[in-house]
Motif scaffolding. Structure first.
Motif, PDB file in Angstrom:
ATOM      1  N   PHE A   1      45.019  41.372  38.293  1.00 22.47           N
ATOM      2  CA  PHE A   1      43.610  41.761  38.462  1.00 22.47           C
ATOM      3  C   PHE A   1      43.324  42.305  39.857  1.00 22.47           C
ATOM      4  O   PHE A   1      42.462  43.165  40.027  1.00 22.47           O
TER       5      PHE A   1
ATOM      6  N   TYR B   1      41.766  45.971  40.379  1.00 29.24           N
ATOM      7  CA  TYR B   1      40.594  46.165  41.227  1.00 29.24           C
ATOM      8  C   TYR B   1      40.892  47.191  42.339  1.00 29.24           C
ATOM      9  O   TYR B   1      40.083  48.074  42.614  1.00 29.24           O
TER      10      TYR B   1
ATOM     11  N   PHE C   1      31.242  55.031  36.676  1.00 26.83           N
ATOM     12  CA  PHE C   1      30.333  54.049  36.104  1.00 26.83           C
ATOM     13  C   PHE C   1      31.050  53.213  35.037  1.00 26.83           C
ATOM     14  O   PHE C   1      30.965  51.981  35.030  1.00 26.83           O
TER      15      PHE C   1
ATOM     16  N   GLY D   1      33.489  50.896  36.680  1.00 26.17           N
ATOM     17  CA  GLY D   1      32.802  49.743  37.267  1.00 26.17           C
ATOM     18  C   GLY D   1      32.462  48.710  36.197  1.00 26.17           C
ATOM     19  O   GLY D   1      32.702  47.511  36.373  1.00 26.17           O
ATOM     20  N   LEU D   2      31.935  49.174  35.068  1.00 23.43           N
ATOM     21  CA  LEU D   2      31.594  48.244  33.992  1.00 23.43           C
ATOM     22  C   LEU D   2      32.854  47.599  33.419  1.00 23.43           C
ATOM     23  O   LEU D   2      32.841  46.434  33.024  1.00 23.43           O
TER      24      LEU D   2
ATOM     25  N   GLN E   1      35.393  46.733  35.097  1.00 24.09           N
ATOM     26  CA  GLN E   1      35.742  45.628  35.996  1.00 24.09           C
ATOM     27  C   GLN E   1      34.955  44.369  35.619  1.00 24.09           C
ATOM     28  O   GLN E   1      35.484  43.258  35.666  1.00 24.09           O
ATOM     29  N   PHE E   2      33.696  44.534  35.252  1.00 22.22           N
ATOM     30  CA  PHE E   2      32.904  43.395  34.782  1.00 22.22           C
ATOM     31  C   PHE E   2      33.551  42.789  33.538  1.00 22.22           C
ATOM     32  O   PHE E   2      33.761  41.584  33.452  1.00 22.22           O
TER      33      PHE E   2
ATOM     34  N   THR F   1      36.779  40.968  34.140  1.00 25.06           N
ATOM     35  CA  THR F   1      36.552  39.695  34.834  1.00 25.06           C
ATOM     36  C   THR F   1      36.167  38.601  33.829  1.00 25.06           C
ATOM     37  O   THR F   1      36.715  37.503  33.850  1.00 25.06           O
ATOM     38  N   PHE F   2      35.241  38.940  32.935  1.00 17.26           N
ATOM     39  CA  PHE F   2      34.837  37.963  31.911  1.00 17.26           C
ATOM     40  C   PHE F   2      36.031  37.593  31.028  1.00 17.26           C
ATOM     41  O   PHE F   2      36.257  36.424  30.713  1.00 17.26           O
TER      42      PHE F   2
ATOM     43  N   ILE G   1      39.328  37.783  31.669  1.00 16.22           N
ATOM     44  CA  ILE G   1      40.368  37.020  32.369  1.00 16.22           C
ATOM     45  C   ILE G   1      39.927  35.565  32.542  1.00 16.22           C
ATOM     46  O   ILE G   1      40.718  34.636  32.369  1.00 16.22           O
ATOM     47  N   ALA G   2      38.648  35.360  32.869  1.00 16.35           N
ATOM     48  CA  ALA G   2      38.134  33.999  33.032  1.00 16.35           C
ATOM     49  C   ALA G   2      38.290  33.228  31.716  1.00 16.35           C
ATOM     50  O   ALA G   2      38.733  32.074  31.691  1.00 16.35           O
TER      51      ALA G   2
ATOM     52  N   TYR H   1      26.001  55.129  44.133  1.00 13.86           N
ATOM     53  CA  TYR H   1      27.136  54.415  43.570  1.00 13.86           C
ATOM     54  C   TYR H   1      27.868  53.527  44.582  1.00 13.86           C
ATOM     55  O   TYR H   1      28.349  52.450  44.239  1.00 13.86           O
TER      56      TYR H   1
ATOM     57  N   ILE I   1      30.603  44.737  42.275  1.00 13.42           N
ATOM     58  CA  ILE I   1      31.887  44.582  41.597  1.00 13.42           C
ATOM     59  C   ILE I   1      32.802  43.652  42.389  1.00 13.42           C
ATOM     60  O   ILE I   1      33.381  42.719  41.844  1.00 13.42           O
TER      61      ILE I   1
ATOM     62  N   LEU J   1      31.852  39.998  42.296  1.00 17.38           N
ATOM     63  CA  LEU J   1      32.104  39.324  41.018  1.00 17.38           C
ATOM     64  C   LEU J   1      33.595  39.094  40.774  1.00 17.38           C
ATOM     65  O   LEU J   1      34.013  37.977  40.460  1.00 17.38           O
TER      66      LEU J   1
ATOM     67  N   LEU K   1      37.534  35.410  40.330  1.00 15.09           N
ATOM     68  CA  LEU K   1      38.782  35.098  39.632  1.00 15.09           C
ATOM     69  C   LEU K   1      39.786  34.424  40.567  1.00 15.09           C
ATOM     70  O   LEU K   1      40.558  33.569  40.141  1.00 15.09           O
TER      71      LEU K   1
ATOM     72  N   LEU L   1      38.737  30.918  40.592  1.00 22.82           N
ATOM     73  CA  LEU L   1      38.994  30.250  39.312  1.00 22.82           C
ATOM     74  C   LEU L   1      40.475  29.962  39.114  1.00 22.82           C
ATOM     75  O   LEU L   1      40.866  28.847  38.760  1.00 22.82           O
TER      76      LEU L   1
ATOM     77  N   ASN M   1      33.270  29.063  35.450  1.00 26.76           N
ATOM     78  CA  ASN M   1      33.006  29.935  34.308  1.00 26.76           C
ATOM     79  C   ASN M   1      31.512  30.188  34.116  1.00 26.76           C
ATOM     80  O   ASN M   1      31.099  31.318  33.873  1.00 26.76           O
TER      81      ASN M   1
END
Lengths: 121, 543
Positions: A51, A55, A81, A84-85, A87-88, A91-92, A94-95, B91, B98, B101, B105, B108, B297
């Motif tokens: 990750f 990134y 864009f 970037g999304l 990456q969000f 992240t969710f 991988i968690a 941007y 990013i 956030l 990880l 975590l 989480n």
């Protein structure tokens, strides 16, 4: 002794059983602990490298591939864009992925070692 | 000239239009302050032992702590700073969201659970576990306090910006007064409420912040019929930069140096979180490592949702207010947007402005309390109890030291906050992240995972990462040399070109920890490493 203050009412720190250093050294070299360590490290370490690279790819593309990142995907939404999304989203994911592994693989192993060491201590 | 004229006018207008609603704003602030003080006194009554003061009694649930972690993490930088950075630079401002956030990880996967299992009250507990106590505890305490003070500066700058906008106070005396008020409040929260009070304040703040951001996001999207593409298009058009506003590069793409700065910032953001002492001590407030994992989480979900909303807030401010009406460095963009959404010049606008500003104020106070607690805990537990008193201090003496150090740190933050009042808070917080990533993260990771790590290695990585990052900032354009944005104007002693030192100082911190260990004459303590490793993975003997 009668004049001694009553003990404070707040929650006290628990003082859990502490095995000896020898017990820890023996445990560290045991096959069971080796399996827990391997199960944790072989999952968490490569995933971390992955990750961080993913990134950094995003950061480097933003820096040095402006043309590509500026490409329109639909109307005003460009690649930057979407990236970037993404990456969000990763992240969710991988968690969730790590937590699933920890719940299924790591927790039972850790619990077994902990119970055994506490019984011995 | 023209831009400066416009921004000045906008701020003046905002101040004038709200001056008649000043009582409402002050009332909302007062309600929040009164409510949190109530919580603090209530929590203070239940704070008896050191475990209560430092770790909130370790009985918070994973969800409660996840909420509190979010409240501790989403600072003025996240709300005011990112919204402003996106509104002004499009941007490029979004990178903060990013990086902030993805960084979770690291916490975590590598840090939260082992730390919960092997530490007790502070980051220093884990760093010094295998090492000679006094030198490493001292280093951990110094690093905790320096990182926290950088972070505090940012919150103080945010408070100054809010007050300028809200109360029309442009005089330095007014701003200093507000910074001092924030400082006094944080001292009260922490000395009385300890970790219990701080945790509850952070939970309340997280709920308020999410609710406020959600309300504004829905109102922005409503204006664009929930068409994000339209929102972005209008923002691009209003910005005067066209589609470049929606692409990377507006702030950082100008030169080779600024591109390196972007990379440096990106590294600091992603590696900094897991080295922030005020975040790390939150994991001690839950009973087990599994609960620590669950709270991360929850935090990732809550924080992720919030950062998605920064797109609407930042681009919404650009589209609806226009970057020319937002004064650099952009800290007022979010409240200005709130006023616009409610109707500028109307009661609705004043109410929105007051509500969102109260949310921002709550944000600042909660984070400031967390930072103060982290630094005073570290001073009392690492430096006073373990270094000065060599582990002989009683619980009572340790807590007394923690309360006194809170007062000193609060005072220091007030003085420093006065200097930082005109800087972008997201940029300032990025510096705290760089210091944490350079000094703390390498030491934590080596301690937990590398058996040959030694006391000398730990000292080299902490002090090396700390010194290199702080010195590079000192001689960067952040401090001097840039007439518009530097902390000190009219002087130039800068020679380091980047605003964020992470690109140099983070690899250096890792390298020094490695070399320091290899060159060490002392053998690593094998028994202590066995204890730390087995404890960190299994939770045996965890407090």
């Amino acid at each position: 002794m009668a004049t001694e203050e009553p003990p404070p009412e707040g929650s006290k720190d628990i003082h859990p059983a502490q095995p000896t250093t020898e017990a820890f050294l023996a445990e560290q070299n045991s096959a069971e602990f080796g399996e827990l360590r391997r199960s944790y490290r072989s999952f968490a370490f490569p995933l971390t490298v992955a990750f961080v690279l993913w990134y950094l790819l995003y950061v480097l593309l933003s820096n040095y591939a402006g043309g590509f990142m500026g490409t329109k995907v639909f109307s005003n939404i460009n690649v930057a864009f979407v990236f970037g999304l993404a990456q969000f989203l990763t992240t969710f994911l991988i968690a969730w992925f790590y937590s699933r592994h920890a719940n299924a693989q790591l927790d039972p192993k850790a619990e077994a070692i902990k119970d055994r060491m506490e019984a011995d201590a | 000239m023209s831009a400066a004229y416009h921004s000045h006018t906008a701020v003046t207008l905002a101040a004038e239009s709200t001056s008649e609603h000043r009582p409402l704003i002050i009332t909302l602030f007062a309600v929040f302050v009164a409510a949190t003080l109530g919580i603090t006194v209530w929590a203070g009554r239940q704070t008896r032992s050191a475990s209560d003061f430092y770790a909130g009694g370790r009985q918070f649930t994973a969800f409660q702590n996840g909420l509190a972690v979010s409240g501790d993490y989403m600072s003025a930088a996240s709300f005011l700073g990112i919204a402003g950075a996106i509104a002004l630079f499009g941007y490029d401002g979004f990178l903060y969201s990013i990086g902030f956030l993805v960084a979770w990880l690291v916490a975590l996967l590598l840090v939260a659970e082992p730390l919960r299992n092997s530490g007790r009250y502070t980051m220093g507990d884990v760093l010094a576990y295998r090492m000679r106590q006094r030198p490493v505890r001292t280093a951990a305490g110094v690093s905790t306090i320096i990182v926290s003070i950088f972070y505090l500066l940012a919150q103080m700058a945010g408070a100054g910006a809010l007050v300028t906008l809200l109360l029309g106070i442009t005089s330095d005396a007014g701003k200093i007064l507000i910074v001092a008020l924030v400082g006094v409040l944080m001292i009260v929260y922490v000395t009385i409420g300890g970790m219990k009070g701080t945790t509850w304040v952070q939970m309340v703040k997280a709920v308020l912040l999410i609710a406020g951001a959600l309300l504004m996001t829905l109102m922005v999207l409503w204006k664009f019929d929930f068409n994000v593409s339209d929102l972005l298009g209008t923002a691009a058009e209003k910005s005067g930069h066209g589609s470049a506003f929606l692409e990377p590069g507006l702030k950082y793409g100008a030169t080779g140096t600024s591109k390196l700065d972007f990379l440096s910032l990106g590294l600091a953001l992603v590696l900094g979180t897991a080295g922030l002492p005020h975040i790390l001590i939150r994991f001690y407030t839950v009973p087990t490592a599994k609960a620590a994992r669950k709270s991360v989480n929850w935090a990732i979900g809550i924080i992720g949702a919030f950062y998605l909303m920064t797109i609407a807030l930042g681009f919404g401010a650009a589209a609806l207010i226009g970057p020319e009406n937002i004064k650099a460095p952009g800290n007022t963009a979010a409240p200005q947007l709130a006023e616009y959404l409610g109707g500028t010049g109307t009661t609705g606008g004043a109410v929105m402005l007051a509500v969102i500003s109260a949310v921002a104020f709550a944000t600042i106070l909660a984070v400031v309390a967390g930072l103060t607690l982290a630094s005073s805990s570290s001073f009392a537990h690492d430096i006073y109890a373990n270094v000065i008193r060599k582990g002989q201090a009683t619980e009572k003496e340790e807590m007394k030291a923690a309360r006194w150090s809170t007062v000193f740190i609060g005072a220091a933050a007030i003085v420093l906050g006065v200097f930082a009042r005109d800087m972008n808070v997201a940029g300032l917080v990025a510096l705290a992240f760089a210091v944490a990533a350079s000094a703390n993260l390498p030491t934590i990771l080596y301690s937990l995972f590398w058996k040959r790590f030694t006391t000398q290695g730990a000292l080299w990585s902490i002090y090396g990462g700390l010194a290199s990052s702080v010195i590079l900032v000192l001689f960067s354009p952040v401090v001097s040399g840039n007439e518009k944005t530097s902390m000190f104007k009219g002087v130039d002693f800068s020679w380091f070109p980047l605003e964020n030192p992470g690109l140099i100082s983070i690899p250096l911190g890792f390298l020094l920890g490695w070399i320091g260990s290899l060159l060490s004459k002392e053998e690593p303590d094998k028994g202590k490493y066995a204890e730390l490793e087995v404890k960190s993975l299994t939770g045996i003997g965890a407090h």
